[in-house]
Scaffold this active site. Structure first.
Site, PDB file in Angstrom:
ATOM      1  N   VAL A 197      -9.381  -5.553  -9.473  1.00  0.00           N
ATOM      2  CA  VAL A 197     -10.381  -5.281  -8.675  1.00  0.00           C
ATOM      3  C   VAL A 197     -10.966  -4.020  -8.607  1.00  0.00           C
ATOM      4  O   VAL A 197     -12.367  -3.871  -8.441  1.00  0.00           O
ATOM      5  CB  VAL A 197     -10.120  -5.948  -7.195  1.00  0.00           C
ATOM      6  CG1 VAL A 197     -11.377  -5.895  -6.284  1.00  0.00           C
ATOM      7  CG2 VAL A 197      -9.728  -7.389  -7.226  1.00  0.00           C
ATOM      8  N   ARG A 250     -16.014   5.795  -5.129  1.00  0.00           N
ATOM      9  CA  ARG A 250     -16.804   6.878  -5.575  1.00  0.00           C
ATOM     10  C   ARG A 250     -17.453   7.557  -4.276  1.00  0.00           C
ATOM     11  O   ARG A 250     -17.970   7.120  -3.359  1.00  0.00           O
ATOM     12  CB  ARG A 250     -18.097   6.571  -6.465  1.00  0.00           C
ATOM     13  CG  ARG A 250     -18.566   7.636  -7.189  1.00  0.00           C
ATOM     14  CD  ARG A 250     -19.201   7.392  -8.381  1.00  0.00           C
ATOM     15  NE  ARG A 250     -20.488   7.879  -8.413  1.00  0.00           N
ATOM     16  CZ  ARG A 250     -21.438   7.510  -9.163  1.00  0.00           C
ATOM     17  NH1 ARG A 250     -21.548   6.031  -9.495  1.00  0.00           N
ATOM     18  NH2 ARG A 250     -22.499   8.114  -9.018  1.00  0.00           N
ATOM     19  N   HIS A 266     -19.633  -5.090 -14.844  1.00  0.00           N
ATOM     20  CA  HIS A 266     -19.842  -5.360 -13.231  1.00  0.00           C
ATOM     21  C   HIS A 266     -20.624  -4.115 -12.732  1.00  0.00           C
ATOM     22  O   HIS A 266     -20.460  -2.986 -13.200  1.00  0.00           O
ATOM     23  CB  HIS A 266     -18.530  -5.340 -12.678  1.00  0.00           C
ATOM     24  CG  HIS A 266     -18.594  -5.377 -11.204  1.00  0.00           C
ATOM     25  ND1 HIS A 266     -19.286  -6.283 -10.096  1.00  0.00           N
ATOM     26  CD2 HIS A 266     -18.130  -4.382 -10.108  1.00  0.00           C
ATOM     27  CE1 HIS A 266     -19.381  -6.109  -9.045  1.00  0.00           C
ATOM     28  NE2 HIS A 266     -18.495  -4.871  -8.887  1.00  0.00           N
ATOM     29  N   ASP A 294       0.836  -1.530   0.075  1.00  0.00           N
ATOM     30  CA  ASP A 294      -0.156   0.218  -0.067  1.00  0.00           C
ATOM     31  C   ASP A 294       0.702   1.126  -0.080  1.00  0.00           C
ATOM     32  O   ASP A 294       1.855   1.181   0.553  1.00  0.00           O
ATOM     33  CB  ASP A 294      -0.980  -0.043   1.337  1.00  0.00           C
ATOM     34  CG  ASP A 294      -2.127   0.994   0.900  1.00  0.00           C
ATOM     35  OD1 ASP A 294      -3.213   0.434   0.608  1.00  0.00           O
ATOM     36  OD2 ASP A 294      -1.879   2.183   0.817  1.00  0.00           O
TER      37      ASP A 294
END
Ligand code: NAI
Length: 306
Positions: A116, A80, A173, A31
């Site tokens: 993903v 979002r 998706h 990360d």
């Protein structure tokens, strides 16, 4: 087997946990936020004496450590936020993925990449184009999750064990997904024959809105338990060369009459990634809906401006 998970947020850290527990290999969690992946890895490893799994996870903020990975799962990115348009989210996540994909290309050219990050189908295509990898080596986790949701909703609503349900969902998706009741079966009986038309509609609607339902209930962020399970299922199929057929987002080259786009379809997965794209016998209505979903993705892709 070296598997790297990029992004140690909700989905990434849980995916790493599932992979460690399945003993699929050496797991690296990365990360950009200093200390985050290292902290989460230590926390995960501290559970090993209790859960009896070996400590095979490392956390880092140094992307260089993904070198020579066999499989890379990319969960880095934003969800979002209120007031943010889909286009804005798309551009922001594309900017994040661009740097990551260029590093993957340089440091792990033999890897298979599982995307993903949302918007999933657009980010999968973006990753494919940015890495320049063969289309078989870049795929996305999207309808894998949507199919699990469809099966779970059918199971709960009709009181049927999951093991007796084979769900089929294709398309993009999210809200553009296409659950296919005609090709979803319960021990060989089509869902359409199993329940009334009204019930089928209700099951489909619940599946399409499940993600939004979870977001509304959580208050902030989006789902992560089932998404991480779906990502781990894909990784397992590749790592163990299972040759399973799972719904994933893949590059189409004429299949279903669609070309040059990544979209969700059933694929056979093995050690080479997407080893076969399965062409379902769609009726004209289903084919038209899939082509509409593809056309919409093609338009949206044009909005990516970096
Ligand atoms: P999160 O916000 O918990 O985690 C995202 C992580 O990415 C953060 O820790 C952040 O620091 C990290 N990150 C950002 N830029 C990075 C970079 N350049 N390198 C490394 N790490 C970086 O978000 P969450 O819930 O884990 O979701 C991640 C993504 O997955 C989102 O885009 C979300 O919309 C998507 N998602 C997709 C699903 C699917 O079915 N395809 C299901 C659920 C989430």
């Amino acid at each position: 087997m070296k598997i790297s998970v990029i992004g140690a947020g909700n989905v990434g850290s849980l995916t790493a946990m599932r992979l460690v527990q399945e003993k699929l290999g050496e797991i690296l969690l990365v990360d950009i936020v200093k200390g985050l992946a290292r902290g989460k890895s230590l926390d995960l490893a501290d559970a090993s004496p209790i859960l009896k799994y070996p400590y095979q996870i490392e956390g880092t903020e140094e992307i260089q450590k993904i070198n020579d990975s066999d499989i890379i799962v990319v969960t880095a990115g934003l969800a979002r936020k209120p007031g943010m348009t889909r286009e804005e989210l798309c551009c922001k996540n594309a900017a994040i993925l661009k740097e990551i994909c260029l590093n993957i290309k340089k440091l792990a050219p033999a890897s298979i990449v599982v995307i993903v990050t949302n918007p999933l189908d657009l980010m999968t295509r973006f990753a494919l184009e940015t890495t320049g990898f063969k289309p078989t080596k870049v795929l996305g986790m999207g309808i894998t999750l949507d199919a699990a949701r469809f099966a779970n909703i059918i199971s709960q609503e009709l009181n049927i064990p999951h093991t007796d349900i084979v769900p089929t969902v294709i398309g993009s998706h999210g809200e553009g997904m296409l659950p296919l009741p005609r090709l979803t079966n319960i021990k060989g009986i089509s869902l359409e024959e199993f329940v009334s038309e009204a019930k089928v509609k209700e099951l489909v609607q619940k599946t399409v809105t499940r993600g939004a339902e979870i977001i509304a209930l959580l208050g902030s962020g989006s789902a992560y338990f089932a998404p991480s399970a779906a990502a781990a299922e894909i990784v397992r199929a590749i790592a163990k060369d299972e040759k399973r057929i799972l719904g994933v987002c893949a590059w189409l080259n004429g299949e279903y009459g669609i070309k040059d786009i990544c979209i969700g379809v059933p694929c056979r997965l093995g050690k080479s990634g997407v080893e076969q794209i399965i062409e379902l016998g769609l009726n004209s209505q289903e084919k038209e809906a899939l082509q509409k979903s593809a056309a919409s993705l093609r338009e949206q892709y044009k909005s990516i401006k970096l």
